[in-house]
Scaffold this active site. Structure first.
Site, PDB file in Angstrom:
ATOM      1  N   CYS A 112       0.863  -1.199   0.071  1.00 19.39           N
ATOM      2  CA  CYS A 112       0.013  -0.175   0.045  1.00 19.39           C
ATOM      3  C   CYS A 112       0.801   1.207  -0.030  1.00 19.39           C
ATOM      4  CB  CYS A 112      -0.956   0.014   1.221  1.00 19.39           C
ATOM      5  SG  CYS A 112      -2.316   1.149   0.864  1.00 19.39           S
ATOM      6  N   HIS A 137      -3.652  -5.026   1.393  1.00 22.97           N
ATOM      7  CA  HIS A 137      -3.232  -5.443   2.573  1.00 22.97           C
ATOM      8  C   HIS A 137      -3.858  -7.108   2.876  1.00 22.97           C
ATOM      9  CE1 HIS A 137      -2.137  -1.596   3.888  1.00 22.97           C
ATOM     10  NE2 HIS A 137      -3.297  -1.182   3.397  1.00 22.97           N
TER      11      HIS A 137
END
Length: 496
Positions: free
Chosen positions: A335, A419
């Site tokens: 991310c 994630h």
């Protein structure tokens, strides 16, 4: 409504674990139970099936209760940023940026949402076990409180207070917490729990007896210190308390994973499945030497990509990552970490910095948008099913490189917007074998199933509740509320 508020003398006192343990214990008794945290401040979050963002701890508590996570379990989530403000998430969606002084103005609107969610859960479930936030004795915040005694008063919930005795001062903290509350708030505080006690509880009993005499309230139990007890952490206070169970792999090799501890690190629980693997040592690091020494370096998520990228450069970590990539050392960005690995970052939203050069280790660019991406993802990689979820304003566009779930790869440098990818057991094992081969190590990741590890942890929490708390008294509080006539302990605080 039937329920309970689990408060604590401080952050990390054990509220999250006790709430989860009670939920699992009740669920095993056939009670239809839901967890609830009105307001959470955390950079560790998860996306629900309907695309809402809630705290990871509440998702874990939902697992303990045996229910699907949903926005109503954590209606207000605060995500601190780099400029003294927090993103305010309401029912899983961003609604504002606020600082400590402007946030109270939002509270009346938020209180309506919180109470509506709690009422909805009470209608659908037999019991709701609520977790407080911080400490109820933060009397400077009591006027606008929606997470502790403000919630308990509005819903008529009995309250138990948890203290971490391993830090010292637990009995004083329990007494002082009660004595700082107003008469009306004290009337709902029905008992105490001592957490993380080491040794023979008989040595503690004279102190517990005296606390009962002084407050007129029972200590409902003493939970023992339990090594390896872990739940999805809320914030960086918990770094280093993950689920590692064994230090050596079956081939006797240790695979070293270094996670860069960014100042505004988010979703560091992504690495928990790695720490659960026998033979994998996960460390959170801040120095170039630690980056050079590892077999795999992870650049994790961040709530402040541009600011944390500047920190990497100031600490010499950016150069260390570049040198590592040049010699073929594996690096994985997740991310915000993936955004930092890109050639350039356009950020007119989060930092307002405009165009910023990235590390240039992946053929990609990142651009921030006011819209927040929240979604579940899955695909197949090398025959293995991979699942994850996206939480970001920064959109990364690759311009080449090899395939990688949720991102791209260039040599030993990998990037993903997803994630939670390490919870996919087959994918995790394949990646660890790849890392081990690059390091020249004889390493076998074994056959760890991370979902089973999480379930065992939750069962352990329930076992501790059943063995060490007065569960009959606990059930009575949940069913009937705080008993009448609990004594007021001066000095108290005038009611708002």
């Amino acid at each position: 409504m039937k329920g309970l508020l689990v408060a604590g003398t401080a952050s990390e006192a054990g509220k999250t674990a006790v709430t989860a343990g009670i939920c699992r214990w009740l669920a095993r008794r056939g009670v239809k139970v839901a967890p609830f945290k009105a307001q959470n401040m955390s950079l560790n979050s998860v996306v629900t099936r309907d695309g809402a963002e809630i705290g990871r701890a509440q998702a874990a508590q939902a697992a303990a209760a045996g229910i699907e996570p949903e926005a109503a379990l954590n209606p207000v989530l605060l995500k601190p940023g780099s400029r003294g403000t927090s993103q305010v998430m309401v029912l899983g969606r961003p609604v504002a940026e606020a600082d400590a002084l402007s946030y109270p103005a939002l509270k009346p609107r938020l209180a309506e949402t919180v109470l509506a969610c709690l009422a909805g859960l009470a209608n659908r479930f037999d019991a709701v076990i609520c977790e407080g936030a911080g400490s109820p004795a933060e009397i400077n915040l009591r006027e606008h409180d929606i997470a502790n005694m403000g919630l308990a008063r509005a819903a008529g919930l009995p309250v138990i207070v948890v203290a971490d005795i391993d830090r010292g001062g637990a009995l004083a903290a329990l007494y002082g917490t009660l004595a700082l509350l107003s008469r009306e708030d004290q009337a709902l505080v029905a008992g105490f729990v001592v957490n993380k006690f080491r040794g023979d509880v008989r040595l503690l009993e004279p102190g517990l007896d005296r606390l009962r005499e002084l407050t007129g309230r029972p200590v409902l139990g003493v939970l023992p210190w339990t090594p390896g007890l872990w739940l999805d952490a809320e914030d960086s206070l918990s770094l280093g308390t993950g689920p590692g169970e064994e230090s050596q792999g079956r081939a006797g090799e240790i695979l070293r994973v270094a996670v860069i501890r960014l100042p505004r690190i988010s979703n560091f629980t992504d690495t928990d499945p790695l720490a659960a693997e026998p033979g994998v040592a996960v460390r959170f690091v801040t120095s170039p030497a630690e980056v050079a020494d590892a077999d795999l370096v992870i650049l994790p998520g961040s709530r402040a990509t541009v600011a944390d990228l500047a920190w990497l450069r100031e600490r010499g970590l950016a150069d260390a990552l570049t040198e590592r990539a040049a010699r073929g050392g594996p690096v994985l960005g997740i991310c915000g970490g993936y955004q930092m690995l890109a050639a350039e970052i356009r950020d007119d939203v989060e930092s307002g910095a405009g165009l910023v050069p990235g590390l240039g280790l992946l053929p990609a660019t990142a651009a921030f948008s006011p819209a927040k991406v929240l979604r579940l993802r899955q695909e197949t990689c090398d025959g293995e099913q991979v699942t994850g979820y996206e939480i970001h304003h920064g959109v990364v566009t690759s311009a080449g490189g090899g395939p990688f779930p949720g991102g791209c790869a260039a040599g030993a440098v990998l990037g993903t917007t997803w994630h939670g990818i390490f919870e996919s057991d087959g994918f995790r094992r394949a990646l660890l074998r790849r890392v081990a081969a690059a390091a020249g190590r004889a390493f076998d990741p074994g056959h760890v199933t991370f979902a089973q590890i999480r379930e065992r942890k939750l069962d352990t929490l329930a076992d501790l509740i059943a063995a060490h708390l007065d569960t009959a008294a606990l059930l009575d509080l949940i069913d009937h509320g705080a008993p009448a006539g609990l004594p007021f302990i001066p000095p108290g605080t005038p009611d708002e």
